[in-house]
Design a protein around this motif. Sequence first.
Motif, PDB file in Angstrom:
ATOM      1  N   ALA A 189      69.023  28.122   2.398  1.00 27.89           N
ATOM      2  CA  ALA A 189      69.119  27.250   3.567  1.00 27.89           C
ATOM      3  C   ALA A 189      68.978  28.067   4.844  1.00 27.89           C
ATOM      4  O   ALA A 189      69.211  29.274   4.858  1.00 27.89           O
ATOM      5  N   ASN A 190      68.635  27.370   5.910  1.00 29.83           N
ATOM      6  CA  ASN A 190      68.661  27.923   7.264  1.00 29.83           C
ATOM      7  C   ASN A 190      69.836  27.269   7.978  1.00 29.83           C
ATOM      8  O   ASN A 190      69.915  26.042   8.035  1.00 29.83           O
ATOM      9  N   LEU A 191      70.717  28.097   8.509  1.00 30.18           N
ATOM     10  CA  LEU A 191      71.916  27.620   9.185  1.00 30.18           C
ATOM     11  C   LEU A 191      71.800  27.864  10.682  1.00 30.18           C
ATOM     12  O   LEU A 191      71.544  28.991  11.102  1.00 30.18           O
ATOM     13  N   ILE A 192      71.990  26.820  11.470  1.00 28.86           N
ATOM     14  CA  ILE A 192      72.014  26.944  12.928  1.00 28.86           C
ATOM     15  C   ILE A 192      73.468  26.860  13.373  1.00 28.86           C
ATOM     16  O   ILE A 192      74.175  25.899  13.051  1.00 28.86           O
ATOM     17  N   THR A 193      73.898  27.894  14.087  1.00 29.87           N
ATOM     18  CA  THR A 193      75.273  27.986  14.573  1.00 29.87           C
ATOM     19  C   THR A 193      75.260  28.086  16.083  1.00 29.87           C
ATOM     20  O   THR A 193      74.484  28.858  16.649  1.00 29.87           O
ATOM     21  N   GLY A 194      76.108  27.308  16.740  1.00 30.16           N
ATOM     22  CA  GLY A 194      76.273  27.396  18.176  1.00 30.16           C
ATOM     23  C   GLY A 194      77.452  28.307  18.497  1.00 30.16           C
ATOM     24  O   GLY A 194      78.530  28.158  17.917  1.00 30.16           O
ATOM     25  N   TYR A 195      77.218  29.267  19.376  1.00 32.02           N
ATOM     26  CA  TYR A 195      78.268  30.199  19.774  1.00 32.02           C
ATOM     27  C   TYR A 195      78.497  30.107  21.274  1.00 32.02           C
ATOM     28  O   TYR A 195      77.554  29.955  22.048  1.00 32.02           O
ATOM     29  N   THR A 196      79.744  30.258  21.668  1.00 31.00           N
ATOM     30  CA  THR A 196      80.121  30.368  23.069  1.00 31.00           C
ATOM     31  C   THR A 196      81.039  31.572  23.215  1.00 31.00           C
ATOM     32  O   THR A 196      82.040  31.667  22.505  1.00 31.00           O
ATOM     33  N   LEU A 197      80.667  32.503  24.095  1.00 25.37           N
ATOM     34  CA  LEU A 197      81.537  33.635  24.402  1.00 25.37           C
ATOM     35  C   LEU A 197      82.264  33.316  25.696  1.00 25.37           C
ATOM     36  O   LEU A 197      81.636  33.192  26.747  1.00 25.37           O
ATOM     37  N   GLU A 198      83.566  33.162  25.591  1.00 24.23           N
ATOM     38  CA  GLU A 198      84.393  32.858  26.753  1.00 24.23           C
ATOM     39  C   GLU A 198      84.935  34.140  27.353  1.00 24.23           C
ATOM     40  O   GLU A 198      85.193  35.108  26.636  1.00 24.23           O
ATOM     41  N   ILE A 199      85.141  34.116  28.680  1.00 28.49           N
ATOM     42  CA  ILE A 199      85.779  35.219  29.394  1.00 28.49           C
ATOM     43  C   ILE A 199      87.201  34.763  29.701  1.00 28.49           C
ATOM     44  O   ILE A 199      87.393  33.692  30.286  1.00 28.49           O
ATOM     45  N   GLU A 200      88.166  35.568  29.327  1.00 26.53           N
ATOM     46  CA  GLU A 200      89.560  35.197  29.548  1.00 26.53           C
ATOM     47  C   GLU A 200      89.801  34.915  31.037  1.00 26.53           C
ATOM     48  O   GLU A 200      89.493  35.739  31.896  1.00 26.53           O
ATOM     49  N   ARG A 227      86.014  36.226  23.981  1.00 25.68           N
ATOM     50  CA  ARG A 227      86.201  35.776  22.612  1.00 25.68           C
ATOM     51  C   ARG A 227      85.064  34.835  22.273  1.00 25.68           C
ATOM     52  O   ARG A 227      84.413  34.265  23.156  1.00 25.68           O
ATOM     53  N   CYS A 228      84.858  34.648  20.979  1.00 23.22           N
ATOM     54  CA  CYS A 228      83.730  33.863  20.492  1.00 23.22           C
ATOM     55  C   CYS A 228      84.224  32.598  19.805  1.00 23.22           C
ATOM     56  O   CYS A 228      85.086  32.652  18.929  1.00 23.22           O
ATOM     57  N   GLY A 229      83.646  31.468  20.201  1.00 21.95           N
ATOM     58  CA  GLY A 229      83.859  30.212  19.496  1.00 21.95           C
ATOM     59  C   GLY A 229      82.597  29.879  18.719  1.00 21.95           C
ATOM     60  O   GLY A 229      81.489  30.187  19.168  1.00 21.95           O
ATOM     61  N   ALA A 230      82.752  29.265  17.543  1.00 28.63           N
ATOM     62  CA  ALA A 230      81.601  28.955  16.694  1.00 28.63           C
ATOM     63  C   ALA A 230      81.640  27.505  16.235  1.00 28.63           C
ATOM     64  O   ALA A 230      82.701  26.979  15.896  1.00 28.63           O
ATOM     65  N   ARG A 231      80.460  26.902  16.219  1.00 25.96           N
ATOM     66  CA  ARG A 231      80.300  25.524  15.749  1.00 25.96           C
ATOM     67  C   ARG A 231      79.081  25.472  14.842  1.00 25.96           C
ATOM     68  O   ARG A 231      78.006  25.975  15.210  1.00 25.96           O
ATOM     69  N   LEU A 232      79.220  24.877  13.670  1.00 24.36           N
ATOM     70  CA  LEU A 232      78.085  24.719  12.765  1.00 24.36           C
ATOM     71  C   LEU A 232      77.258  23.531  13.239  1.00 24.36           C
ATOM     72  O   LEU A 232      77.737  22.397  13.242  1.00 24.36           O
ATOM     73  N   GLU A 233      76.036  23.798  13.654  1.00 17.27           N
ATOM     74  CA  GLU A 233      75.193  22.765  14.270  1.00 17.27           C
ATOM     75  C   GLU A 233      74.292  22.038  13.286  1.00 17.27           C
ATOM     76  O   GLU A 233      74.147  20.820  13.360  1.00 17.27           O
ATOM     77  N   ALA A 234      73.628  22.773  12.388  1.00 13.31           N
ATOM     78  CA  ALA A 234      72.678  22.137  11.475  1.00 13.31           C
ATOM     79  C   ALA A 234      72.423  23.049  10.285  1.00 13.31           C
ATOM     80  O   ALA A 234      72.569  24.268  10.373  1.00 13.31           O
ATOM     81  N   LEU A 235      72.028  22.436   9.189  1.00 13.94           N
ATOM     82  CA  LEU A 235      71.670  23.175   7.985  1.00 13.94           C
ATOM     83  C   LEU A 235      70.435  22.524   7.395  1.00 13.94           C
ATOM     84  O   LEU A 235      70.406  21.310   7.191  1.00 13.94           O
ATOM     85  N   GLU A 236      69.429  23.338   7.140  1.00 15.79           N
ATOM     86  CA  GLU A 236      68.190  22.838   6.529  1.00 15.79           C
ATOM     87  C   GLU A 236      68.007  23.553   5.197  1.00 15.79           C
ATOM     88  O   GLU A 236      67.917  24.780   5.145  1.00 15.79           O
ATOM     89  N   ARG A 237      67.983  22.793   4.122  1.00 15.34           N
ATOM     90  CA  ARG A 237      67.780  23.363   2.789  1.00 15.34           C
ATOM     91  C   ARG A 237      66.359  23.912   2.678  1.00 15.34           C
ATOM     92  O   ARG A 237      65.421  23.341   3.220  1.00 15.34           O
ATOM     93  N   THR A 238      66.227  25.011   1.951  1.00 16.16           N
ATOM     94  CA  THR A 238      64.929  25.625   1.668  1.00 16.16           C
ATOM     95  C   THR A 238      64.842  25.886   0.173  1.00 16.16           C
ATOM     96  O   THR A 238      65.829  25.714  -0.555  1.00 16.16           O
ATOM     97  N   ALA A 239      63.684  26.339  -0.277  1.00 15.50           N
ATOM     98  CA  ALA A 239      63.500  26.618  -1.700  1.00 15.50           C
ATOM     99  C   ALA A 239      64.443  27.716  -2.189  1.00 15.50           C
ATOM    100  O   ALA A 239      64.872  27.702  -3.344  1.00 15.50           O
ATOM    101  N   LYS A 240      64.796  28.665  -1.321  1.00 15.53           N
ATOM    102  CA  LYS A 240      65.624  29.795  -1.737  1.00 15.53           C
ATOM    103  C   LYS A 240      67.063  29.717  -1.252  1.00 15.53           C
ATOM    104  O   LYS A 240      67.856  30.611  -1.504  1.00 15.53           O
TER     105      LYS A 240
END
Length: 150
Positions: A122-133, A107-120
Amino acid sequence: MRVFQGIDEVAAAIGAHLGYSEWFEVTQARVDAFAAATEDRQWIHVDPDRAAAGPYGTTIAHGYLTLSLLPVLGGAVFDIAGVRMKINYGVNKVRFPAPVPVGSRIRCGARLEALERTAKGANLITGYTLEIEGAQRPALVAETVRVLVE
């Protein structure tokens, strides 16, 4: 699933862990299909008989197969509405701490790490962790970059 209505809502949630996808079974058929598509037919992935005597006692998924599942598994955790486009831009970091035995569930866990605004947008950095049951270590830890266009 959490749905953000535009970049401002995403920006307000930076630092938040957004939850997890449902469990997803990694099958031999999927591993074989990935091997055929990438021409990576190493025995540890596609030869169950030989792999049974190998270091993991079974076949394992390709690391890049687990990485390729981020869009579908991560997409089950959150989405962003109110933007014209979301484009995968790249990956800052990827690690494969533990193998994924065929037949196991991830399964996948997600965390929003950073957002950088741009002219058009934004750039979004997301941290993901895939866990094994049932496993102590994750299958994958990655930090992705997605371009959000308003």
